[in-house]
Design a protein around this motif. Structure first.
Motif, PDB file in Angstrom:
ATOM      1  N   LEU A 160       0.823  -1.214   0.000  1.00  0.00           N
ATOM      2  CA  LEU A 160       0.000   0.000   0.000  1.00  0.00           C
ATOM      3  C   LEU A 160       0.856   1.263   0.000  1.00  0.00           C
ATOM      4  N   VAL A 161       1.951   1.239   0.761  1.00  0.00           N
ATOM      5  CA  VAL A 161       2.861   2.393   0.785  1.00  0.00           C
ATOM      6  C   VAL A 161       3.508   2.565  -0.590  1.00  0.00           C
ATOM      7  N   THR A 162       3.880   1.448  -1.217  1.00  0.00           N
ATOM      8  CA  THR A 162       4.449   1.500  -2.564  1.00  0.00           C
ATOM      9  C   THR A 162       3.454   2.087  -3.557  1.00  0.00           C
ATOM     10  N   LEU A 163       2.162   1.814  -3.325  1.00  0.00           N
ATOM     11  CA  LEU A 163       1.118   2.345  -4.201  1.00  0.00           C
ATOM     12  C   LEU A 163       0.806   3.820  -3.921  1.00  0.00           C
ATOM     13  N   GLY A 164       1.439   4.394  -2.903  1.00  0.00           N
ATOM     14  CA  GLY A 164       1.305   5.822  -2.656  1.00  0.00           C
ATOM     15  C   GLY A 164       0.427   6.208  -1.485  1.00  0.00           C
ATOM     16  N   LEU A 165      -0.099   5.243  -0.727  1.00  0.00           N
ATOM     17  CA  LEU A 165      -0.921   5.579   0.430  1.00  0.00           C
ATOM     18  C   LEU A 165      -0.030   5.999   1.595  1.00  0.00           C
ATOM     19  N   PRO A 166      -0.471   6.973   2.403  1.00  0.00           N
ATOM     20  CA  PRO A 166       0.307   7.360   3.595  1.00  0.00           C
ATOM     21  C   PRO A 166       0.414   6.177   4.547  1.00  0.00           C
ATOM     22  N   ARG A 167       1.588   5.953   5.093  1.00  0.00           N
ATOM     23  CA  ARG A 167       1.859   4.783   5.929  1.00  0.00           C
ATOM     24  C   ARG A 167       0.929   4.699   7.143  1.00  0.00           C
ATOM     25  N   VAL A 168       0.740   5.813   7.851  1.00  0.00           N
ATOM     26  CA  VAL A 168      -0.059   5.798   9.077  1.00  0.00           C
ATOM     27  C   VAL A 168      -1.516   5.450   8.763  1.00  0.00           C
ATOM     28  N   ALA A 169      -2.075   6.079   7.724  1.00  0.00           N
ATOM     29  CA  ALA A 169      -3.470   5.811   7.337  1.00  0.00           C
ATOM     30  C   ALA A 169      -3.633   4.362   6.880  1.00  0.00           C
ATOM     31  N   ALA A 170      -2.673   3.867   6.087  1.00  0.00           N
ATOM     32  CA  ALA A 170      -2.741   2.486   5.596  1.00  0.00           C
ATOM     33  C   ALA A 170      -2.675   1.497   6.755  1.00  0.00           C
ATOM     34  N   GLU A 171      -1.821   1.780   7.742  1.00  0.00           N
ATOM     35  CA  GLU A 171      -1.668   0.875   8.885  1.00  0.00           C
ATOM     36  C   GLU A 171      -2.951   0.817   9.717  1.00  0.00           C
ATOM     37  N   LYS A 172      -3.577   1.982   9.959  1.00  0.00           N
ATOM     38  CA  LYS A 172      -4.835   2.009  10.716  1.00  0.00           C
ATOM     39  C   LYS A 172      -5.920   1.243   9.962  1.00  0.00           C
ATOM     40  N   ASN A 173      -5.981   1.456   8.668  1.00  0.00           N
ATOM     41  CA  ASN A 173      -6.966   0.781   7.831  1.00  0.00           C
ATOM     42  C   ASN A 173      -6.773  -0.740   7.898  1.00  0.00           C
ATOM     43  N   LEU A 174      -5.524  -1.193   7.800  1.00  0.00           N
ATOM     44  CA  LEU A 174      -5.230  -2.630   7.848  1.00  0.00           C
ATOM     45  C   LEU A 174      -5.585  -3.231   9.209  1.00  0.00           C
ATOM     46  N   ASP A 175      -5.332  -2.489  10.299  1.00  0.00           N
ATOM     47  CA  ASP A 175      -5.691  -2.979  11.635  1.00  0.00           C
ATOM     48  C   ASP A 175      -7.190  -3.244  11.719  1.00  0.00           C
ATOM     49  N   GLN A 176      -7.984  -2.303  11.198  1.00  0.00           N
ATOM     50  CA  GLN A 176      -9.444  -2.459  11.219  1.00  0.00           C
ATOM     51  C   GLN A 176      -9.871  -3.637  10.340  1.00  0.00           C
ATOM     52  N   LEU A 177      -9.265  -3.746   9.155  1.00  0.00           N
ATOM     53  CA  LEU A 177      -9.621  -4.831   8.238  1.00  0.00           C
ATOM     54  C   LEU A 177      -9.283  -6.198   8.826  1.00  0.00           C
ATOM     55  N   LEU A 178      -8.152  -6.298   9.522  1.00  0.00           N
ATOM     56  CA  LEU A 178      -7.753  -7.584  10.111  1.00  0.00           C
ATOM     57  C   LEU A 178      -8.665  -7.990  11.264  1.00  0.00           C
ATOM     58  N   LYS A 179      -9.239  -7.001  11.968  1.00  0.00           N
ATOM     59  CA  LYS A 179     -10.180  -7.330  13.046  1.00  0.00           C
ATOM     60  C   LYS A 179     -11.446  -7.968  12.481  1.00  0.00           C
ATOM     61  N   SER A 180     -11.922  -7.412  11.366  1.00  0.00           N
ATOM     62  CA  SER A 180     -13.158  -7.940  10.785  1.00  0.00           C
ATOM     63  C   SER A 180     -12.914  -9.103   9.817  1.00  0.00           C
ATOM     64  N   ASN A 181     -11.674  -9.225   9.294  1.00  0.00           N
ATOM     65  CA  ASN A 181     -11.315 -10.294   8.344  1.00  0.00           C
ATOM     66  C   ASN A 181      -9.997 -10.950   8.766  1.00  0.00           C
TER      67      ASN A 181
END
Length: 195
Positions: A160-181
């Motif tokens: 995601l960082v390689t694709l240009g997303l900010p690291r902090v936002a991507a990490e928070k998003n992934l934490d939420q996604l891993l909780k539900s998936n």
């Protein structure tokens, strides 16, 4: 882009190696941790890699373990710490020593590394302290599920960082996604995070 290289060790130097992968020689920058982990001789090796692309260069960096790679990615995410400085840090101390210094706010140890001033040392500690604590808890838990989801999260985060997303936002998003998936694959996480 290139997750790992597996091939014969054609050349070994303290700063780089050349890995022959089916007749193609890849020059890969390494730390002294990785140098020490590699045996001498023309053996089969596997290095986890990170490809840094800039206007004037493509640099492949290799690591003997995913742990070292993840720490490298964390270090280069800090403003003022580039590829070369992160490799010097990983060459000066082990990954666990660096994480311990960050968690214990040992500015002196971080600052003792060549090329790290007091402001950069403070920034490294400020930006990575909580992350190192969380990463250490995953490792200490020792559960295979935690290790697997941690590795999947780190791979998805790097993509995601390689694709240009900010690291902090991507990490928070992934934490939420891993909780539900919790059983999501890397590809599924990336797709969900990009929505």
């Amino acid at each position: 882009m290139i997750a790992y290289l597996k091939g014969k060790l054609a050349h070994k130097d303290r700063t780089h190696v050349i890995i022959d992968v089916q007749g193609v020689g890849y020059e890969v920058k390494i730390s002294l941790q990785t140098f020490d982990a590699l045996k001498d001789g023309h053996e089969n090796v596997q290095l986890f890699t990170h490809l840094q692309i800039k206007e004037d260069s493509h640099t492949l960096v290799g690591f003997h373990s995913m742990d070292e790679k993840f720490l490298f990615l964390d270090l280069v995410s800090v403003s003022g710490v580039g590829l070369s400085t992160a490799l010097v840090m990983l060459s000066s101390f082990s990954s666990s020593e660096i994480r311990s210094a960050i968690m214990n706010e040992n500015i002196g140890l971080i600052q003792s590394i060549k090329g790290i001033g007091s402001k950069t040392a403070q920034r490294v500690i400020l930006e990575l302290k909580d992350k190192c604590k969380k990463d250490t808890l995953f490792v200490e838990a020792g559960a295979a599920a935690h290790d697997q989801s941690f590795g999947i999260k780190q791979e998805a985060l790097a993509a995601l960082v390689t694709l240009g997303l900010p690291r902090v936002a991507a990490e928070k998003n992934l934490d939420q996604l891993l909780k539900s998936n919790p059983d999501a694959s890397i590809e599924q996480l990336i797709k969900l995070a990009l929505r």
